[in-house]
Design a protein around this motif. Structure first.
Motif, short mmCIF file in Angstrom:
data_model
loop_
_atom_site.label_atom_id
_atom_site.label_comp_id
_atom_site.label_asym_id
_atom_site.label_seq_id
_atom_site.Cartn_x
_atom_site.Cartn_y
_atom_site.Cartn_z
N TYR A 184 -4.54 0.17 5.28
CA TYR A 184 -3.99 -0.49 4.09
C TYR A 184 -5.04 -1.31 3.36
O TYR A 184 -4.98 -1.51 2.15
N ASP A 189 -2.05 2.86 9.13
CA ASP A 189 -2.77 3.25 7.92
C ASP A 189 -3.80 2.19 7.51
O ASP A 189 -3.60 0.99 7.71
N SER A 193 -6.84 0.64 0.85
CA SER A 193 -5.93 0.83 -0.27
C SER A 193 -5.90 -0.42 -1.18
O SER A 193 -5.96 -0.33 -2.40
N GLN A 223 7.09 7.05 3.39
CA GLN A 223 5.67 6.69 3.32
C GLN A 223 5.38 5.50 4.23
O GLN A 223 4.38 5.48 4.95
N ASP A 242 2.92 5.42 7.38
CA ASP A 242 1.79 4.50 7.35
C ASP A 242 1.79 3.57 8.56
O ASP A 242 0.74 3.26 9.13
N LYS A 264 1.97 6.30 -7.35
CA LYS A 264 0.95 7.23 -7.87
C LYS A 264 1.53 8.63 -8.02
O LYS A 264 1.17 9.36 -8.94
N THR A 265 2.46 9.00 -7.13
CA THR A 265 3.05 10.34 -7.23
C THR A 265 3.93 10.45 -8.49
O THR A 265 4.29 11.54 -8.89
N SER A 325 0.83 -1.20 0.00
CA SER A 325 0.00 0.00 0.00
C SER A 325 0.87 1.26 0.00
O SER A 325 0.58 2.23 -0.71
N SER A 326 1.96 1.26 0.77
CA SER A 326 2.86 2.43 0.80
C SER A 326 3.53 2.62 -0.57
O SER A 326 3.63 3.75 -1.06
N LYS A 368 1.15 4.12 -3.09
CA LYS A 368 0.96 5.57 -2.94
C LYS A 368 2.12 6.32 -3.60
O LYS A 368 1.91 7.34 -4.26
#
Ligand code: BTN
Length: 231
Positions: free
Chosen positions: A172, A170, A175, A161, A165, A80-81, A73-74, A77
């Motif tokens: 997850y 987080d 996600s 990240q 998280d 995606k950036t 999940s981290s 993310k």
């Protein structure tokens, strides 16, 4: 996160398995190249200009198997950036444009009790040449983005990240659920020693996969889930 850099090492996971007692929680071991890199089911993990690292978990605050989904999940993310549209192929792969770009190998060292977990991550970064049989199922960030990837920068973003998280426990699962590669797909898998086929329905609250097969809903904790007709 304390990070140890190696140019060449047999395997970052193996290094931590053998040396975990000397290092603190959340030590990260990185290598430019591994001579004995391993994937799940003890498969060989070959690399070329990729990001290869392992993170040592000594404070096992959460369910052990969840760490593979937490790191996925981290990483998702962070990907995606970069403008990618990554999906998670439960429990340990990250897929971009239908191809695997990242694999995760979670291992535990257990004596009388569980001593530590080692989260190994291999990200295909700057490799552009894949063999004919790999080409259809694997790719690299560079192939997908048409840009060279700064591996140090990527590692540091993932470390930050992941720590964030973990500290925030987080969500997850959301996600994973929102970025699931396998949802509603036809898959084959082994259940109680038998090869079965089914449709992926989702994930349980503890991160297990739910598969509808022959009028039964099966909840599976680990193993290989193979997409039918693709790979
Ligand atoms: C898989 O997809 O089967 C998991 C691959 C995990 C590979 C990484 S590379 C860094 C770490 N060291 C290893 O030997 N394996 C993991």
């Amino acid at each position: 996160m304390v990070t140890l850099f190696f140019d060449v090492i047999p395997s970052t996971n193996l290094f931590l398995k053998e040396n975990y007692s000397k290092y603190d929680n959340l030590t990260c071991v990185v290598a430019n190249h591994q001579t004995n890199g391993r994937g799940r089911f003890n498969r060989q993990w070959l690399d070329s200009d990729d990001l290869l690292f392992s993170i040592l978990i000594k404070n096992i605050d959460y369910l052990a198997p969840s760490y593979s989904l937490r790191i996925a999940s981290s990483i998702l993310k962070v990907f995606k950036t970069y403008g990618l549209k990554p999906l998670i192929k439960w429990p340990n792969d990250i897929i971009v444009n239908n191809k695997k770009v990242c694999g995760i190998l979670l291992e535990a060292v257990t004596k009388e009790k569980m001593e530590c977990l080692i989260i190994g991550v291999g990200i295909n970064c700057n490799s552009t040449l894949f063999s004919e049989d790999l080409k259809i199922k694997a790719s690299s960030l560079k192939n997908e983005l048409k840009n060279d990837i700064n591996k140090k920068e990527l590692l540091s973003l993932i470390q930050k990240q992941f720590i964030d998280d973990l500290n925030n426990n987080d969500d997850y699962l959301t996600s994973i659920r929102d970025n699931s590669y396998l949802d509603n797909k036809k898959v084959s898998f082994v259940y109680q020693g038998q090869e079965r086929v089914g449709i992926v329905k989702g994930y349980s609250s503890d991160g297990l996969i739910i598969i509808q097969s022959d009028n039964e809903e099966l909840t599976i904790s680990s193993g290989e889930i193979t997409l039918q007709n693709i790979y």
